[in-house]
Design a protein around this motif. Structure first.
Motif, PDB file in Angstrom:
ATOM      1  N   ARG A   1       4.343   0.626  11.094  1.00 21.77           N
ATOM      2  CA  ARG A   1       5.719   0.111  11.062  1.00 21.77           C
ATOM      3  C   ARG A   1       5.734  -1.406  11.293  1.00 21.77           C
ATOM      4  N   GLU A   2       4.935  -1.859  12.234  1.00 19.17           N
ATOM      5  CA  GLU A   2       4.865  -3.293  12.536  1.00 19.17           C
ATOM      6  C   GLU A   2       4.321  -4.071  11.338  1.00 19.17           C
ATOM      7  N   VAL A   3       3.303  -3.545  10.671  1.00 21.44           N
ATOM      8  CA  VAL A   3       2.743  -4.196   9.478  1.00 21.44           C
ATOM      9  C   VAL A   3       3.812  -4.271   8.395  1.00 21.44           C
ATOM     10  N   GLU A   4       4.560  -3.179   8.219  1.00 17.85           N
ATOM     11  CA  GLU A   4       5.620  -3.163   7.207  1.00 17.85           C
ATOM     12  C   GLU A   4       6.679  -4.209   7.529  1.00 17.85           C
ATOM     13  N   LEU A   5       7.054  -4.309   8.783  1.00 20.93           N
ATOM     14  CA  LEU A   5       8.031  -5.311   9.218  1.00 20.93           C
ATOM     15  C   LEU A   5       7.500  -6.727   8.964  1.00 20.93           C
ATOM     16  N   LEU A   6       6.233  -6.954   9.275  1.00 22.42           N
ATOM     17  CA  LEU A   6       5.627  -8.268   9.034  1.00 22.42           C
ATOM     18  C   LEU A   6       5.578  -8.587   7.540  1.00 22.42           C
ATOM     19  N   LYS A   7       5.312  -7.583   6.714  1.00 22.09           N
ATOM     20  CA  LYS A   7       5.308  -7.796   5.256  1.00 22.09           C
ATOM     21  C   LYS A   7       6.688  -8.223   4.777  1.00 22.09           C
ATOM     22  N   GLN A   8       7.701  -7.562   5.327  1.00 25.89           N
ATOM     23  CA  GLN A   8       9.069  -7.927   4.947  1.00 25.89           C
ATOM     24  C   GLN A   8       9.376  -9.366   5.361  1.00 25.89           C
ATOM     25  N   LYS A   9       9.000  -9.746   6.553  1.00 26.14           N
ATOM     26  CA  LYS A   9       9.252 -11.102   7.027  1.00 26.14           C
ATOM     27  C   LYS A   9       8.508 -12.130   6.181  1.00 26.14           C
ATOM     28  N   ILE A  10       7.263 -11.813   5.819  1.00 21.72           N
ATOM     29  CA  ILE A  10       6.476 -12.714   4.974  1.00 21.72           C
ATOM     30  C   ILE A  10       7.146 -12.855   3.606  1.00 21.72           C
ATOM     31  N   GLU A  11       7.617 -11.754   3.072  1.00 22.81           N
ATOM     32  CA  GLU A  11       8.290 -11.782   1.777  1.00 22.81           C
ATOM     33  C   GLU A  11       9.554 -12.639   1.855  1.00 22.81           C
ATOM     34  N   GLU A  12      10.323 -12.492   2.933  1.00 31.56           N
ATOM     35  CA  GLU A  12      11.522 -13.312   3.124  1.00 31.56           C
ATOM     36  C   GLU A  12      11.153 -14.793   3.219  1.00 31.56           C
TER      37      GLU A  12
END
Length: 169
Positions: free
Chosen positions: A128-139
């Motif tokens: 879940r944390e990796v997914e959240l970090l991916k979203q933040k990186i994408e943003e």
């Protein structure tokens, strides 16, 4: 720590059984009703073993078997009784040891299951944390594309709604 104590205890119990078995053998021959009972057991055991030996060696089994005399029967039954007592105590000690070991293994297995469950939970949390970090990186990448390279190095320069979004993050 407890394993050597348990093993030592079972060894002491087995050792203590031998004199008890000897005493039991001695007393068995003294009581009249019990004496007759063990004589009957000894005679039955004698007939059984003689028939088995005859079958093993291929001899006739329908031949009459002479009974043991009374003293030999008492001695044979007393020996059988003593050995049976020692065997029973040793068997009980083995059963106790197996059950104790089984309970110990069950506890270890339960602990392993709990550790595995904790590891799965941690894995899910990390995913879940990796997914959240991916979203933040994408943003951040979208924000950087909107501003260009100059926007990355000049944080004061913002473009409308994207700047509000970047400041709230």
């Amino acid at each position: 720590m407890i394993l050597p104590v348990v093993k030592l205890g079972t060894l002491a119990l087995k050792t203590a059984c031998k004199p008890i078995a000897s005493r039991l053998k001695k007393e068995a021959g003294l009581h009249p009703r019990f004496r007759q009972f063990i004589i009957n057991i000894a005679q039955a055991n004698h007939r059984f073993t003689t028939n088995m030996q005859r079958r093993i060696y291929g001899r006739a089994t329908d031949v009459a078997i002479r009974p043991l005399d009374e003293e030999k029967a008492v001695q044979a039954a007393a020996d059988l009784l003593g050995e049976l007592f020692v065997f029973t105590v040793a068997g009980a000690a083995v059963i106790f040891e197996v059950q104790r070991s089984s309970r110990s293994e069950a506890r270890k297995e339960e602990q392993r299951k709990q550790e595995l469950e904790a590891m799965k939970q941690k894995d899910e949390d990390l995913a879940r944390e990796v997914e959240l970090l991916k979203q933040k990186i994408e943003e951040l990448e979208q924000l950087a594309r909107g501003r260009g390279f100059a926007g990355l190095f000049n944080p004061r320069h913002t473009h409308g709604a994207e700047g509000v979004k970047a400041k709230s993050s």
